[in-house]
Scaffold this motif. Structure first.
Motif, PDB file in Angstrom:
ATOM      1  N   ARG A  73      34.038  45.944  28.583  1.00  0.00           N
ATOM      2  CA  ARG A  73      35.319  46.415  29.963  1.00  0.00           C
ATOM      3  C   ARG A  73      36.016  47.479  28.652  1.00  0.00           C
ATOM      4  O   ARG A  73      36.384  49.000  29.576  1.00  0.00           O
ATOM      5  CB  ARG A  73      35.682  45.357  29.994  1.00  0.00           C
ATOM      6  CG  ARG A  73      35.584  44.227  30.765  1.00  0.00           C
ATOM      7  CD  ARG A  73      35.810  43.426  31.688  1.00  0.00           C
ATOM      8  NE  ARG A  73      36.824  42.862  31.173  1.00  0.00           N
ATOM      9  CZ  ARG A  73      37.069  41.307  30.857  1.00  0.00           C
ATOM     10  NH1 ARG A  73      36.914  40.839  32.468  1.00  0.00           N
ATOM     11  NH2 ARG A  73      38.138  40.666  29.704  1.00  0.00           N
ATOM     12  N   HIS A 127      39.254  48.934  34.879  1.00  0.00           N
ATOM     13  CA  HIS A 127      38.094  47.709  34.580  1.00  0.00           C
ATOM     14  C   HIS A 127      38.908  47.236  33.980  1.00  0.00           C
ATOM     15  O   HIS A 127      37.907  45.624  33.339  1.00  0.00           O
ATOM     16  CB  HIS A 127      37.500  49.109  33.633  1.00  0.00           C
ATOM     17  CG  HIS A 127      37.027  49.936  34.055  1.00  0.00           C
ATOM     18  ND1 HIS A 127      35.542  50.309  33.950  1.00  0.00           N
ATOM     19  CD2 HIS A 127      37.051  50.849  33.927  1.00  0.00           C
ATOM     20  CE1 HIS A 127      35.066  51.033  34.390  1.00  0.00           C
ATOM     21  NE2 HIS A 127      36.485  51.740  34.180  1.00  0.00           N
ATOM     22  N   THR A 129      36.453  41.118  24.809  1.00  0.00           N
ATOM     23  CA  THR A 129      36.186  41.966  25.851  1.00  0.00           C
ATOM     24  C   THR A 129      35.516  43.273  25.793  1.00  0.00           C
ATOM     25  O   THR A 129      35.896  44.170  25.974  1.00  0.00           O
ATOM     26  CB  THR A 129      37.770  42.367  26.780  1.00  0.00           C
ATOM     27  OG1 THR A 129      39.327  43.051  26.215  1.00  0.00           O
ATOM     28  CG2 THR A 129      38.554  41.133  26.880  1.00  0.00           C
ATOM     29  N   VAL A 175      40.285  44.855  32.052  1.00  0.00           N
ATOM     30  CA  VAL A 175      40.191  44.729  30.272  1.00  0.00           C
ATOM     31  C   VAL A 175      40.877  43.867  29.662  1.00  0.00           C
ATOM     32  O   VAL A 175      40.483  42.852  29.824  1.00  0.00           O
ATOM     33  CB  VAL A 175      40.730  46.243  29.705  1.00  0.00           C
ATOM     34  CG1 VAL A 175      40.325  45.491  28.006  1.00  0.00           C
ATOM     35  CG2 VAL A 175      39.658  47.535  30.315  1.00  0.00           C
TER      36      VAL A 175
END
Length: 151
Positions: free
Chosen positions: A138, A91, A135, A93
């Motif tokens: 995410r 993802h 973030t 992140v």
């Protein structure tokens, strides 16, 4: 003499019992993955596992960590292939990455206790870990992905 078990290895130190665990990990054990953030337990950058539970190492004195199992980001997975680390990569992140060891340690503790957390469970568990890059979407997507796989 204070005895610790860090990432499965026995450690002994003559450091003062009121020294924060964070400073022992970083300055004496040379495990620099655990980060200093606020120094007051509010930001989560220094999160480690103590006896399997996420705790802020800046707020835990060595005397309190004695004879307990401490896991740092370096000990979470030998090859960096813990499911949370893999989800973080999938993802994308990290941005600057500074807070990510603490985020990962908090997330892995959550999933250890609750393999299929709800969105609200994730929000509750992760709220104390701050990310100056923002973030959070995410992080949540990575955790929801892992929760879905566990369901």
């Amino acid at each position: 003499m204070i005895e610790l078990t860090v990432n499965g290895e026995k450690h002994s130190t003559e450091a003062e019992g009121d020294m924060p665990l964070l400073w022992y990990l970083r300055d004496i054990a040379n495990l620099t993955g655990t980060k200093f953030g606020c120094g007051a337990g509010f930001c989560g950058a220094c999160t480690v596992h103590i006896d399997g539970t996420a705790q802020r190492s800046c707020s835990v004195p060595l005397s309190e960590a004695a004879n307990r199992e401490i896991t740092t980001i370096e000990g979470l997975a030998v090859n960096g292939d813990h499911p949370v680390q893999q989800a973080w990569a999938k993802h994308q992140v990290p941005q600057c990455g500074y807070c990510q060891p603490g985020q990962i340690m908090q997330a892995s503790s959550l999933l250890s206790d609750n393999p299929a957390p709800s969105s609200a469970d994730i929000d509750s568990a992760m709220q104390g870990n701050l990310c100056r890059c923002g973030t959070y979407p995410r992080i949540k997507a990575a955790l929801l992905d892992l929760a879905e796989k566990a369901s």
